[in-house]
Each structure stands twice: as structure tokens, then as C-alpha cells.
Design a protein around this motif. Structure first.
Motif, PDB file in Angstrom:
ATOM      1  N   TRP A   7       0.801  -1.215   0.000  1.00 63.04           N
ATOM      2  CA  TRP A   7       0.000   0.000   0.000  1.00 63.04           C
ATOM      3  C   TRP A   7       0.839   1.273   0.000  1.00 63.04           C
ATOM      4  O   TRP A   7       0.498   2.227  -0.712  1.00 63.04           O
ATOM      5  CB  TRP A   7      -0.981  -0.007   1.169  1.00 63.04           C
ATOM      6  CG  TRP A   7      -1.655   1.305   1.415  1.00 63.04           C
ATOM      7  CD1 TRP A   7      -1.618   2.058   2.555  1.00 63.04           C
ATOM      8  CD2 TRP A   7      -2.467   2.057   0.498  1.00 63.04           C
ATOM      9  NE1 TRP A   7      -2.342   3.208   2.416  1.00 63.04           N
ATOM     10  CE2 TRP A   7      -2.870   3.231   1.156  1.00 63.04           C
ATOM     11  CE3 TRP A   7      -2.875   1.843  -0.818  1.00 63.04           C
ATOM     12  CZ2 TRP A   7      -3.677   4.190   0.551  1.00 63.04           C
ATOM     13  CZ3 TRP A   7      -3.677   2.813  -1.423  1.00 63.04           C
ATOM     14  CH2 TRP A   7      -4.065   3.963  -0.743  1.00 63.04           C
ATOM     15  N   ARG A  11       0.092   4.050  -2.724  1.00 61.78           N
ATOM     16  CA  ARG A  11      -0.331   5.385  -2.301  1.00 61.78           C
ATOM     17  C   ARG A  11       0.564   6.454  -2.926  1.00 61.78           C
ATOM     18  O   ARG A  11       0.074   7.506  -3.362  1.00 61.78           O
ATOM     19  CB  ARG A  11      -0.285   5.468  -0.775  1.00 61.78           C
ATOM     20  CG  ARG A  11      -0.744   6.803  -0.228  1.00 61.78           C
ATOM     21  CD  ARG A  11      -0.779   6.768   1.286  1.00 61.78           C
ATOM     22  NE  ARG A  11      -1.307   8.011   1.815  1.00 61.78           N
ATOM     23  CZ  ARG A  11      -1.594   8.211   3.091  1.00 61.78           C
ATOM     24  NH1 ARG A  11      -1.402   7.245   3.985  1.00 61.78           N
ATOM     25  NH2 ARG A  11      -2.073   9.372   3.496  1.00 61.78           N
ATOM     26  N   GLU A  74      -2.190  -0.498  -8.330  1.00 58.55           N
ATOM     27  CA  GLU A  74      -2.871   0.560  -7.576  1.00 58.55           C
ATOM     28  C   GLU A  74      -4.307   0.189  -7.221  1.00 58.55           C
ATOM     29  O   GLU A  74      -5.128   1.067  -6.917  1.00 58.55           O
ATOM     30  CB  GLU A  74      -2.827   1.876  -8.352  1.00 58.55           C
ATOM     31  CG  GLU A  74      -1.453   2.520  -8.355  1.00 58.55           C
ATOM     32  CD  GLU A  74      -0.385   1.663  -9.034  1.00 58.55           C
ATOM     33  OE1 GLU A  74       0.553   1.215  -8.320  1.00 58.55           O
ATOM     34  OE2 GLU A  74      -0.474   1.417 -10.257  1.00 58.55           O
ATOM     35  N   VAL A  76      -7.044  -0.769  -4.755  1.00 61.02           N
ATOM     36  CA  VAL A  76      -7.170  -0.448  -3.339  1.00 61.02           C
ATOM     37  C   VAL A  76      -8.210  -1.363  -2.700  1.00 61.02           C
ATOM     38  O   VAL A  76      -9.377  -1.348  -3.116  1.00 61.02           O
ATOM     39  CB  VAL A  76      -7.579   1.034  -3.143  1.00 61.02           C
ATOM     40  CG1 VAL A  76      -7.643   1.368  -1.663  1.00 61.02           C
ATOM     41  CG2 VAL A  76      -6.596   1.956  -3.852  1.00 61.02           C
ATOM     42  N   SER A  78     -11.147  -2.455  -0.981  1.00 59.15           N
ATOM     43  CA  SER A  78     -12.285  -1.644  -0.568  1.00 59.15           C
ATOM     44  C   SER A  78     -13.564  -2.438  -0.771  1.00 59.15           C
ATOM     45  O   SER A  78     -13.609  -3.385  -1.552  1.00 59.15           O
ATOM     46  CB  SER A  78     -12.357  -0.343  -1.381  1.00 59.15           C
ATOM     47  OG  SER A  78     -12.444  -0.630  -2.766  1.00 59.15           O
ATOM     48  N   LEU A 144     -10.570  -0.049   2.825  1.00 62.05           N
ATOM     49  CA  LEU A 144     -11.260   1.232   2.729  1.00 62.05           C
ATOM     50  C   LEU A 144     -12.764   1.034   2.708  1.00 62.05           C
ATOM     51  O   LEU A 144     -13.266   0.089   2.109  1.00 62.05           O
ATOM     52  CB  LEU A 144     -10.843   1.989   1.469  1.00 62.05           C
ATOM     53  CG  LEU A 144      -9.660   2.954   1.629  1.00 62.05           C
ATOM     54  CD1 LEU A 144      -8.390   2.189   1.924  1.00 62.05           C
ATOM     55  CD2 LEU A 144      -9.492   3.818   0.392  1.00 62.05           C
ATOM     56  N   GLY A 146     -15.804   2.335   1.084  1.00 63.93           N
ATOM     57  CA  GLY A 146     -16.047   3.123  -0.120  1.00 63.93           C
ATOM     58  C   GLY A 146     -17.052   4.229   0.096  1.00 63.93           C
ATOM     59  O   GLY A 146     -17.888   4.180   0.999  1.00 63.93           O
ATOM     60  N   PHE A 206      -9.144   6.635   6.286  1.00 66.92           N
ATOM     61  CA  PHE A 206      -9.443   7.189   4.970  1.00 66.92           C
ATOM     62  C   PHE A 206     -10.941   7.444   4.879  1.00 66.92           C
ATOM     63  O   PHE A 206     -11.664   6.838   4.091  1.00 66.92           O
ATOM     64  CB  PHE A 206      -8.965   6.232   3.869  1.00 66.92           C
ATOM     65  CG  PHE A 206      -7.505   5.921   3.943  1.00 66.92           C
ATOM     66  CD1 PHE A 206      -6.565   6.931   3.831  1.00 66.92           C
ATOM     67  CD2 PHE A 206      -7.061   4.632   4.155  1.00 66.92           C
ATOM     68  CE1 PHE A 206      -5.210   6.661   3.909  1.00 66.92           C
ATOM     69  CE2 PHE A 206      -5.713   4.348   4.233  1.00 66.92           C
ATOM     70  CZ  PHE A 206      -4.781   5.369   4.116  1.00 66.92           C
ATOM     71  N   GLY A 209     -12.802   7.962   1.657  1.00 63.94           N
ATOM     72  CA  GLY A 209     -13.057   6.780   0.847  1.00 63.94           C
ATOM     73  C   GLY A 209     -12.592   6.885  -0.589  1.00 63.94           C
ATOM     74  O   GLY A 209     -11.618   7.553  -0.898  1.00 63.94           O
ATOM     75  N   ASN A 210     -13.278   6.193  -1.443  1.00 63.47           N
ATOM     76  CA  ASN A 210     -12.954   6.178  -2.858  1.00 63.47           C
ATOM     77  C   ASN A 210     -14.251   6.282  -3.657  1.00 63.47           C
ATOM     78  O   ASN A 210     -15.335   6.163  -3.107  1.00 63.47           O
ATOM     79  CB  ASN A 210     -12.167   4.915  -3.228  1.00 63.47           C
ATOM     80  CG  ASN A 210     -12.836   3.656  -2.727  1.00 63.47           C
ATOM     81  OD1 ASN A 210     -13.143   3.526  -1.545  1.00 63.47           O
ATOM     82  ND2 ASN A 210     -13.072   2.728  -3.603  1.00 63.47           N
ATOM     83  N   PRO A 215     -13.597   2.106  -8.074  1.00 68.94           N
ATOM     84  CA  PRO A 215     -12.628   2.539  -7.061  1.00 68.94           C
ATOM     85  C   PRO A 215     -11.568   3.477  -7.621  1.00 68.94           C
ATOM     86  O   PRO A 215     -10.934   3.202  -8.637  1.00 68.94           O
ATOM     87  CB  PRO A 215     -12.010   1.222  -6.588  1.00 68.94           C
ATOM     88  CG  PRO A 215     -13.059   0.202  -6.857  1.00 68.94           C
ATOM     89  CD  PRO A 215     -13.725   0.648  -8.129  1.00 68.94           C
ATOM     90  N   TRP A 217      -8.697   6.223  -5.648  1.00 68.43           N
ATOM     91  CA  TRP A 217      -8.247   6.824  -4.400  1.00 68.43           C
ATOM     92  C   TRP A 217      -7.473   8.103  -4.708  1.00 68.43           C
ATOM     93  O   TRP A 217      -6.698   8.163  -5.669  1.00 68.43           O
ATOM     94  CB  TRP A 217      -7.356   5.857  -3.620  1.00 68.43           C
ATOM     95  CG  TRP A 217      -6.955   6.387  -2.278  1.00 68.43           C
ATOM     96  CD1 TRP A 217      -7.642   6.259  -1.112  1.00 68.43           C
ATOM     97  CD2 TRP A 217      -5.775   7.155  -1.976  1.00 68.43           C
ATOM     98  NE1 TRP A 217      -6.977   6.897  -0.087  1.00 68.43           N
ATOM     99  CE2 TRP A 217      -5.827   7.457  -0.592  1.00 68.43           C
ATOM    100  CE3 TRP A 217      -4.700   7.618  -2.726  1.00 68.43           C
ATOM    101  CZ2 TRP A 217      -4.826   8.186   0.052  1.00 68.43           C
ATOM    102  CZ3 TRP A 217      -3.706   8.357  -2.087  1.00 68.43           C
ATOM    103  CH2 TRP A 217      -3.778   8.630  -0.717  1.00 68.43           C
TER     104      TRP A 217
END
Length: 364
Positions: A7, A11, A74, A76, A78, A144, A146, A206, A209-210, A215, A217
Motif C-alpha cells: 500500500w 499510495r 494501484e 485499493v 475496498s 477502505l 467506499g 481514509f 473513501g474512494n 474505485p 483513491w
């Protein structure tokens, strides 16, 4: 992050993307099935409402899905909850196995808009319980939570009124409709604020969220939105009814991720790209169009030339062409492969493809 050991690297890449900075490859979220020795058991929901809102079922399903997925590049970890559809500006939800729908209702245009969020509705309380249960399951950052999935006021009114009635009312009762959309948008903004505060106070790192069902981020809060009904609107109507709502979201959130749905909505892309708060455009081709890939390359370049990120859900076979042809500093790809090994090879090969990438000819 429990389900994603890399992560910190992801990130870093997603933060660079948000700021338009190119690294050795573009951002690519790669999902693959991952075998699990002892998967989390998922109970059978008692009915279709429970399938969407029961915390025990939804938390078990989230854990089962998270642990059975390889979150490469990438991607994430969630769990997006589309059950926020129940917070629908006064509609009564009807639950089905694969969606939530609503009965249409007649409107008295001599009265104020009935399309308002009711914070005391039983559906709101049920959705809050669901989100709090997911926050508890996510702990200090296992995955995460969402952003609440839902529709903007313009699309919601077209669902609740019926598409034909909605379109006719834009012509015959334009002032009433403009006010109804603005009023509904303000209600939705307040609801989002309340939900974000609840997630933040539950200790989720977080809390912003996304984005929605796709998704994405970012290192700062943003909002995701759309206007599927805009495929049936003229540019003048789009400006009055849709851009007016987008302006409200831009003022309140500062940055927008926008879902553009099909060829008929592409007429509005130049106007969208003129909006200073628009940061990301995600495109879903209509069934009659080619899938995301080389067939839409000029549109992707148009988005990047305006300095916006283009977010593309793409078959893995089309990843190479897009990495070679588009600016990696403004590119987010989502794809699926058969195994984690396939995903790792795709990410490694994309570094070489990116060396031939074409920087966007920025118009802004």
C-alpha cells in the motif's frame, strides 16, 4: 493495510497521479482471484433487503471478497456499498437480487418539490448501521470503506418521476425542475457530510473513501458524480440543469470524479472539460461501441489535453496500447487477469511500454 502489503508504494503512485506527475509507469489497478485456504463463510441472506442492508451478511461478504482477491498495482482493497440507493430523496426502495429500484410517483408542480431526503426514514438508520459495522470490521485501516454509492439529484429525479415525465417537465416546468434539482443536491450533500463525519469519528483513517462503484483513491477528499440522463439533453439543457448541480458539488467538494456514460453523452465532454473543479473523467462505452481501448484513443487524448485524468476500465489485452499511446501522468487503468502471476507480469511489462508513451499536448 491488511490486504495490501505494498500500500505505501501504491499510495505514492496514486498521489503522483493526482498531482499530474509521471513515474516509471501509469497507475494500473489489477485484480485477480487468489486462493484462500479457509475463506470467511458467508451466510445466506434472509431476503433481498437483507442482501443489501444486513450488516452480518454484508461484512461477511466483504471479508470473503477482500481475502479472495489479489489487489495488484494501484488496486485499493475496498468494499463499496451500493445500498446507499435507499437514501433516495423520498422514494420507496424495492429490493431485487441485483439492484434496488423505485416506483415512479406523480408530481404536483403547484407544490414544492417532494424529492427530499428524510433523515428519519427507516432506510437511513439501516444504512448507518451497515456503515458502522463495516467501519468496525475495517479496524484501523484493513481496507477502505467506499464512498456511498448513489445517484446525483438529476438522475434520481428521472428515476423517481419516470424518464418521460422528467424530460417533459424540464421543458414545461423548467424553473420548478431547476429548483428541485438544486434542493435535492443540497440534501444529498448534507447526507454525505454526515456519513463522512460518522466514518471519521469511527476512527477510519481514509474517511473520504474512494469513488462510487469505480474505485479511485486520491490523497484528499473529492466527490464522484454523473448524469446518465444527459444523453437525452441538449447542450443548453445540460448547462442549465446539470452543470448547475455540478457547480454546487464543485463548490462544496473542490474536486470531482465524473462518470461519462456512452456515446450519446459525449456531446457534453467539451463543457465538462471547461469546469475548473473537474479532475477525473471515467468513460463507459455503450453496448453498441467498442470496449474501452484503442477505439476511443482520441477521446482519451482530448481529456488528457485538458489536463484531466482519464480513468479507464479496460480488458487486459488493451492495456499495452493505452500505456504506449497515452500520457502516464494522467492515466488510471483498471483491469482483471486470471492470476496474481499474470498481474505481476503485466505490471512489470508496463514499465517498458511506458517508455514510449506520448505526453499529452496540454491545452490548459
Amino acid at each position: 493495510m491488511k490486504y495490501k502489503a505494498d500500500w505505501p508504494q501504491a499510495r505514492r503512485r496514486l498521489t503522483a497521479l493526482w498531482h499530474g506527475e509521471a513515474l516509471d509507469r501509469p497507475c494500473i489497478a489489477v485484480l485477480a482471484p487468489r486462493p484462500v485456504a479457509n475463506p470467511t463463510p458467508v451466510p445466506t441472506p434472509s431476503d433481498d433487503e437483507a442482501r443489501w442492508l444486513d450488516p452480518d451478511y454484508r461484512v461477511a461478504l466483504a471479508r470473503h471478497t477482500l481475502e479472495a482477491t489479489w489487489w495488484g498495482g494501484e488496486a485499493v482493497p475496498s468494499c463499496l456499498q451500493m445500498a446507499n440507493w435507499v437514501n433516495c430523496l423520498g422514494g420507496t426502495p424495492r429490493f431485487a437480487p441485483d439492484t434496488i429500484w423505485f416506483d415512479t410517483r406523480a408530481v404536483d408542480f403547484a407544490q414544492p418539490s417532494p424529492f427530499r431526503h428524510n433523515p428519519n426514514a427507516p432506510w437511513t438508520a439501516k444504512y448507518r448501521r451497515l456503515i458502522l459495522a463495516l467501519c468496525k470490521a475495517a479496524g484501523p485501516g484493513d481496507f477502505l470503506i467506499g464512498k456511498p454509492g448513489g445517484l446525483p439529484a438529476n438522475d434520481l429525479l428521472s428515476v423517481l418521476m419516470g424518464t418521460t415525465e422528467f424530460l417533459m417537465a424540464l421543458v414545461d416546468h423548467s424553473d420548478w425542475m431547476a429548483d428541485a434539482i438544486r434542493t435535492g443536491a443540497r440534501d444529498q450533500f448534507r447526507l454525505r457530510q454526515q456519513l463522512q463525519t460518522m466514518v471519521r469519528e469511527a476512527g477510519h483513517p481514509f474517511w473520504y473513501g474512494n469513488a462510487g462503484w469505480m474505485p479511485f483513491w486520491a490523497p484528499e477528499p473529492f466527490n464522484s458524480t454523473q448524469s446518465d440522463v444527459s444523453c437525452m439533453l441538449s447542450p443548453e439543457m445540460f448547462d442549465r440543469f446539470i452543470v448547475a448541480e455540478l457547480d454546487m458539488y464543485g463548490q462544496e467538494h473542490g474536486a470531482l470524479w465524473y462518470h461519462l456514460d456512452g456515446a450519446d453523452a459525449r456531446q457534453h465532454l467539451p463543457r465538462l472539460l471547461s469546469l475548473p473543479y473537474l479532475r477525473v473523467v471515467q468513460y463507459v462505452p455503450a453496448p453498441c461501441e467498442p470496449p474501452n481501448g484503442p477505439g476511443h484513443i482520441e477521446m482519451y487524448r482530448q481529456i488528457q489535453a485538458a489536463g484531466r485524468i482519464v480513468h479507464i476500465q479496460v480488458p487486459w489485452r488493451n492495456v499495452e496500447a493505452l500505456v504506449r499511446e497515452l500520457d502516464p501522468s494522467l492515466l488510471m487503468l483498471d483491469t482483471r487477469v486470471a492470476s496474481p502471476d499474470d498481474g505481476q507480469r503485466l505490471l512489470e511489462r508496463s514499465i517498458g511500454w511506458a517508455r514510449t508513451a506520448r505526453p499529452a499536448r496540454r491545452l490548459v
